[in-house]
Write an enzyme that holds these catalytic residues in place. Structure first.
Site, PDB file in Angstrom:
ATOM      1  CD  GLN A 191     -25.076 -14.354  81.642  1.00 55.38           C
ATOM      2  OE1 GLN A 191     -24.890 -13.054  81.520  1.00 55.38           O
ATOM      3  NE2 GLN A 191     -24.457 -15.180  80.964  1.00 55.38           N
ATOM      4  CE1 TYR A 238     -16.224 -20.257  74.660  1.00 63.38           C
ATOM      5  CE2 TYR A 238     -18.205 -19.871  76.066  1.00 63.38           C
ATOM      6  CZ  TYR A 238     -17.669 -19.569  75.007  1.00 63.38           C
ATOM      7  OH  TYR A 238     -18.105 -18.841  73.911  1.00 63.38           O
ATOM      8  CG  HIS A 245     -15.395 -18.361  78.133  1.00 64.93           C
ATOM      9  ND1 HIS A 245     -16.242 -18.031  79.145  1.00 64.93           N
ATOM     10  CD2 HIS A 245     -15.981 -17.628  76.934  1.00 64.93           C
ATOM     11  CE1 HIS A 245     -17.531 -17.440  78.307  1.00 64.93           C
ATOM     12  NE2 HIS A 245     -17.035 -17.246  77.306  1.00 64.93           N
ATOM     13  NE  ARG A 260     -12.850 -11.535  72.773  1.00 66.51           N
ATOM     14  CZ  ARG A 260     -13.830 -11.621  71.947  1.00 66.51           C
ATOM     15  NH1 ARG A 260     -13.890 -11.100  70.766  1.00 66.51           N
ATOM     16  NH2 ARG A 260     -15.086 -12.267  72.222  1.00 66.51           N
ATOM     17  CG  HIS A 282     -18.348 -10.223  73.786  1.00 70.35           C
ATOM     18  ND1 HIS A 282     -19.189 -10.230  74.728  1.00 70.35           N
ATOM     19  CD2 HIS A 282     -17.956 -11.612  73.335  1.00 70.35           C
ATOM     20  CE1 HIS A 282     -19.481 -11.570  75.163  1.00 70.35           C
ATOM     21  NE2 HIS A 282     -18.487 -12.313  74.402  1.00 70.35           N
TER      22      HIS A 282
HETATM   23 MG    MG Z   1     -15.237 -14.963  74.091  1.00 69.50          MG
END
Ligand code: MG
Length: 399
Positions: A42, A157, A207, A278, A307
């Site tokens: 991003q 999500y 999330h 993670r 991740h």
């Molecule tokens: Mg995730």
């Protein structure tokens, strides 16, 4: 040998439509270079700038074999540190130096880290659909393909398709209803268990879309479904809430893809408040800090689950896999697949077979980038709408 870094540059490319940043560190040894992942999708332009304007001049003339010293001096010389942009730029450099170290030794990087703890890396894949019957079909197909860990989501999500009564003049955004999301997700899990039994391990990613009390309710109700883990249940700013959740239920918890700073994970690990760490490896500064984090976790019985979404470059995925292979307390690897034309742009991509992913045994990471092909896929400049999460009344919430 007087080995020196001669140049460091960033390569931005989006073969699958998602901006990726790869760092290439070059040396005075002809043909010797390394690659690393610096993808902060991003804000990719700011990472490119940090690599080219700050890392490149800082690294010129340094010995690429002194990875630990380069990592520390590059980190602290900004004085202000541990932010996502500079951590990603440093990760690109760090991974590239390990790639060079492997090439110099004619060994894959995992072999430099003590060798294989396992031959293949067990992964979890993503099954998502708007409606339950479609989700069931997808899960069925994935089981037939050999997957045994499957993350299940109804919609995006926070869920999808909720009838939202917005106020007049409500701004654009990814609207969702947290209450309906919780109830639909619990119904989804009940249906999945009824159809598929308990042989397959299911996961679900919240999330960070829930306030604490709803997160607590979901975790407690999920206990009966025996998840591999419930992912990113709370916002990083609210992690002390894990004490409450931990004391209320035995649902396995995984956390960390948004973490940047060591203080964000220290208490969670040392108080055993989570089961899986993670982090997004490039987001914490690369494989050098990730190995230290893994060793800390090993002491406290926490397993790794780095991740692994589409906004990690194939170089970053391979670095994750080398960590997974060499780490005794590896748990599971998120695997979102490498969509075409990624394997063509990145020769040496890992291979998936029956729920396990395999790297090749070439020196270093064993992966390269075809820059001519990469240049054909320019990065989009617009932000994805899913990052503009809003509650029904228009309140902005973490995505
Ligand atoms: Mg995730």
């Amino acid at each position: 040998m007087s080995l020196k870094i001669t140049r460091t540059r960033a390569i931005a490319t989006a073969p699958a439509g998602i901006p990726l940043v790869v760092v290439r560190v070059e040396t005075n040894e002809p043909g010797l270079y390394g690659l690393g992942c610096a993808t902060f999708t991003q804000r990719w332009k700011t990472v490119v700038n940090a690599v080219e304007e700050y890392m490149d001049p800082f690294l010129r003339g340094k010995d690429p074999r002194n990875i630990e010293d380069v990592w520390h001096t590059a980190m602290v010389s900004a004085y202000w540190r541990n932010g996502p942009v500079l951590n990603n730029a440093l990760s690109g450099v760090d991974m590239a130096l390990w790639d060079i170290a492997g090439k110099l030794a004619s060994m894959p990087v995992y072999a430099l880290w003590g060798g294989k703890c396992r031959e293949g890396v067990a992964v979890y894949t993503h099954a998502g659909a708007r409606e339950l019957p479609e989700l069931m079909d997808r899960v069925q197909r994935m089981i037939e393909e050999g997957f045994f860990n499957i993350r299940c989501q109804l919609g995006r999500y926070g869920g999808e398709g909720h009838a939202i009564n917005k106020p007049d003049g409500a701004p654009e955004g990814a609207y969702y209803d947290p209450n309906r999301y919780v109830m639909e997700t619990l119904d989804m899990m009940a249906a999945l268990r009824e159809r598929f039994g308990y042989d397959v391990r299911f996961l679900h990613d919240v999330h960070e879309r829930l306030p604490l009390v709803d997160a607590l309710y979901m975790a407690r109700e999920m206990e009966r479904y025996r998840l591999l883990f419930l992912e990113d249940l709370l916002q990083p700013e609210q992690v002390d809430g894990f004490r409450l959740i931990r004391s209320a239920c035995a649902t396995p918890l995984a956390m960390g893809e948004l973490f940047n700073h060591p203080l964000e994970w220290r208490t969670l690990v040392t108080e055993k408040l989570i089961d899986f760490i993670r982090v997004h490896v490039s987001q914490i500064g690369g494989v050098t800090p990730a190995r230290k984090l893994a060793a800390l976790c090993e002491c406290f019985g926490v397993r790794t689950a780095w991740h692994g979404p589409g906004d990690v470059s194939p170089v970053g995925h391979v670095a994750n896999l080398h960590l997974d292979i060499a780490c005794p307390n590896f748990g599971v690897q998120e695997w979102s697949g490498l969509r075409d034309p990624l394997p063509e742009v990145f020769p040496g991509c890992p291979e998936l077979r029956r729920g396990y992913v395999y790297v090749n045994d070439q020196p270093g990471w064993g992966i390269d980038i075809d820059e001519e092909k990469a240049a054909r896929y320019t990065c989009p400049e617009t932000l994805p709408m899913w990052t503009m999460a809003r509650w029904p009344d228009g309140t902005s919430f973490t995505p």
